[in-house]
Structures are given as structure tokens and as C-alpha cells.
Design a protein around this motif. Structure first.
Motif, PDB file in Angstrom:
ATOM      1  N   UNK A   1      11.766  26.758 -36.937  1.00  0.00           N
ATOM      2  CA  UNK A   1      12.827  26.777 -35.934  1.00  0.00           C
ATOM      3  C   UNK A   1      13.584  28.090 -36.059  1.00  0.00           C
ATOM      4  N   UNK A   2      14.444  28.334 -35.101  1.00  0.00           N
ATOM      5  CA  UNK A   2      15.335  29.489 -35.184  1.00  0.00           C
ATOM      6  C   UNK A   2      16.758  29.026 -35.479  1.00  0.00           C
ATOM      7  N   UNK A   3      16.853  27.818 -36.020  1.00  0.00           N
ATOM      8  CA  UNK A   3      18.147  27.249 -36.431  1.00  0.00           C
ATOM      9  C   UNK A   3      19.174  27.291 -35.308  1.00  0.00           C
ATOM     10  N   UNK A   4      18.723  26.999 -34.100  1.00  0.00           N
ATOM     11  CA  UNK A   4      19.625  26.923 -32.964  1.00  0.00           C
ATOM     12  C   UNK A   4      19.946  28.250 -32.305  1.00  0.00           C
ATOM     13  N   UNK A   5      19.352  29.335 -32.768  1.00  0.00           N
ATOM     14  CA  UNK A   5      19.654  30.659 -32.221  1.00  0.00           C
ATOM     15  C   UNK A   5      18.698  31.033 -31.094  1.00  0.00           C
ATOM     16  N   UNK A   6      19.193  31.779 -30.134  1.00  0.00           N
ATOM     17  CA  UNK A   6      18.376  32.337 -29.063  1.00  0.00           C
ATOM     18  C   UNK A   6      17.828  31.296 -28.110  1.00  0.00           C
ATOM     19  N   UNK A   7      16.911  31.758 -27.230  1.00  0.00           N
ATOM     20  CA  UNK A   7      16.369  30.861 -26.212  1.00  0.00           C
ATOM     21  C   UNK A   7      15.573  29.721 -26.818  1.00  0.00           C
TER      22      UNK A   7
ATOM     23  N   UNK B   1      16.213  28.348 -29.753  1.00  0.00           N
ATOM     24  CA  UNK B   1      17.222  27.456 -30.319  1.00  0.00           C
ATOM     25  C   UNK B   1      17.913  26.613 -29.277  1.00  0.00           C
ATOM     26  N   UNK B   2      18.047  27.157 -28.073  1.00  0.00           N
ATOM     27  CA  UNK B   2      18.642  26.410 -26.958  1.00  0.00           C
ATOM     28  C   UNK B   2      17.614  25.523 -26.260  1.00  0.00           C
ATOM     29  N   UNK B   3      16.388  25.532 -26.771  1.00  0.00           N
ATOM     30  CA  UNK B   3      15.283  24.728 -26.224  1.00  0.00           C
ATOM     31  C   UNK B   3      14.911  25.140 -24.810  1.00  0.00           C
ATOM     32  N   UNK B   4      15.012  26.427 -24.559  1.00  0.00           N
ATOM     33  CA  UNK B   4      14.640  26.963 -23.250  1.00  0.00           C
ATOM     34  C   UNK B   4      13.187  27.441 -23.215  1.00  0.00           C
ATOM     35  N   UNK B   5      12.530  27.414 -24.339  1.00  0.00           N
ATOM     36  CA  UNK B   5      11.144  27.851 -24.404  1.00  0.00           C
ATOM     37  C   UNK B   5      10.643  27.863 -25.825  1.00  0.00           C
ATOM     38  N   UNK B   6       9.407  28.261 -25.965  1.00  0.00           N
ATOM     39  CA  UNK B   6       8.742  28.364 -27.258  1.00  0.00           C
ATOM     40  C   UNK B   6       8.207  29.784 -27.382  1.00  0.00           C
ATOM     41  N   UNK B   7       8.292  30.350 -28.573  1.00  0.00           N
ATOM     42  CA  UNK B   7       7.721  31.669 -28.841  1.00  0.00           C
ATOM     43  C   UNK B   7       6.589  31.498 -29.855  1.00  0.00           C
ATOM     44  N   UNK B   8       5.653  32.430 -29.827  1.00  0.00           N
ATOM     45  CA  UNK B   8       4.537  32.384 -30.762  1.00  0.00           C
ATOM     46  C   UNK B   8       4.269  33.782 -31.308  1.00  0.00           C
ATOM     47  N   UNK B   9       3.928  33.819 -32.575  1.00  0.00           N
ATOM     48  CA  UNK B   9       3.491  35.055 -33.222  1.00  0.00           C
ATOM     49  C   UNK B   9       2.096  34.781 -33.766  1.00  0.00           C
ATOM     50  N   UNK B  10       1.165  35.671 -33.464  1.00  0.00           N
ATOM     51  CA  UNK B  10      -0.201  35.459 -33.928  1.00  0.00           C
ATOM     52  C   UNK B  10      -0.740  36.745 -34.528  1.00  0.00           C
ATOM     53  N   UNK B  11      -1.446  36.583 -35.632  1.00  0.00           N
ATOM     54  CA  UNK B  11      -2.085  37.712 -36.302  1.00  0.00           C
ATOM     55  C   UNK B  11      -3.544  37.354 -36.562  1.00  0.00           C
ATOM     56  N   UNK B  12      -4.407  38.293 -36.300  1.00  0.00           N
ATOM     57  CA  UNK B  12      -5.830  38.081 -36.576  1.00  0.00           C
ATOM     58  C   UNK B  12      -6.327  39.191 -37.491  1.00  0.00           C
ATOM     59  N   UNK B  13      -7.129  38.812 -38.461  1.00  0.00           N
ATOM     60  CA  UNK B  13      -7.811  39.786 -39.296  1.00  0.00           C
ATOM     61  C   UNK B  13      -9.186  40.014 -38.673  1.00  0.00           C
ATOM     62  N   UNK B  14      -9.449  41.265 -38.298  1.00  0.00           N
ATOM     63  CA  UNK B  14     -10.698  41.613 -37.634  1.00  0.00           C
ATOM     64  C   UNK B  14     -11.473  42.561 -38.531  1.00  0.00           C
ATOM     65  N   UNK B  15     -12.741  42.278 -38.717  1.00  0.00           N
ATOM     66  CA  UNK B  15     -13.616  43.140 -39.505  1.00  0.00           C
ATOM     67  C   UNK B  15     -14.578  43.825 -38.545  1.00  0.00           C
ATOM     68  N   UNK B  16     -14.507  45.147 -38.526  1.00  0.00           N
ATOM     69  CA  UNK B  16     -15.440  45.927 -37.701  1.00  0.00           C
ATOM     70  C   UNK B  16     -16.551  46.459 -38.584  1.00  0.00           C
ATOM     71  N   UNK B  17     -17.770  46.329 -38.111  1.00  0.00           N
ATOM     72  CA  UNK B  17     -18.911  46.810 -38.892  1.00  0.00           C
ATOM     73  C   UNK B  17     -19.026  48.306 -38.771  1.00  0.00           C
TER      74      UNK B  17
END
Length: 105
Positions: free
Chosen positions: A81-87, A89-105
Motif C-alpha cells: 500500500x501507499x499508506x493512504x498517500x496519493x491517488x 491511497x485515495x483508492x482512485x487507481x492502482x499502480x504497478x512496477x515491473x522489472x524483467x531480467x533479460x538475457x541476450x545471447x
């Protein structure tokens, strides 16, 4: 190093207007494979006050793994959670952070 989503899937291209999110993820995975790469691991963090993610976590992991064509053991999904902070926290939306490890040959 292949550019961002706006370069590959511009909102001015009718093909992408209103497209389901899984199509963007599949496109990115295809770009990795086209360069001779492989997705090693994926880590997703959702920022939201609600809903609770735990009941949906395994289904989300399975769906992401299927779209990316990787083993589910290589996909992590978690939330905080964002402990009630920002959009989120106000339940106006959801945010996502994604990281991928990519191996190039």
C-alpha cells in the motif's frame, strides 16, 4: 535498449487504441525473442489499498507466465500500500512496477 512503449505502441496507432494489456506484454516478449533474448525472471509489485492481491496472486502469476512463455517459478507478484498517500491511497487507481531480467545471447 529497444525503446519504450510509446515508440512501439503509440496511442495514435489505431491498432493499439483500446487494446487489452496482455497484447502489450506479448509484444514486448516477442521483441525480446526477436533479438535472440530470453526472459529470465519477472518481478511485479502492485501499489494499491484495495483489492487484496493475495487471493489473485497465483492466477496473476500463471497468466503472466503464459503470456511471456516462461515457467511460473520465474514470475513474482506482490503488493504493497501507499499508506493512504496519493491517488492509490485515495483508492482512485492502482499502480504497478515491473522489472524483467533479460538475457541476450
Amino acid at each position: 535498449g529497444d525503446g519504450d512503449i510509446g515508440q512501439h505502441c503509440p496511442n495514435t496507432d489505431p491498432r493499439w487504441r483500446g487494446a487489452a494489456s496482455h497484447l502489450f506484454l506479448a509484444d514486448a516478449a516477442g521483441r525480446v525473442r526477436a533479438r535472440g533474448g530470453a526472459i529470465s525472471n519477472v518481478d511485479v509489485t502492485l501499489l494499491c489499498e484495495a483489492p487484496r492481491i493475495a487471493p489473485h496472486r497465483e492466477a496473476m502469476r500463471a497468466r503472466i507466465a503464459a503470456i511471456l512463455e516462461v515457467d511460473i517459478s520465474r514470475v513474482a507478484v506482490k503488493a504493497t500500500t501507499t499508506e493512504g498517500l496519493g491517488f492509490t491511497g485515495r483508492r482512485e487507481g492502482i499502480a504497478a512496477l515491473a522489472t524483467a531480467t533479460v538475457v541476450l545471447r
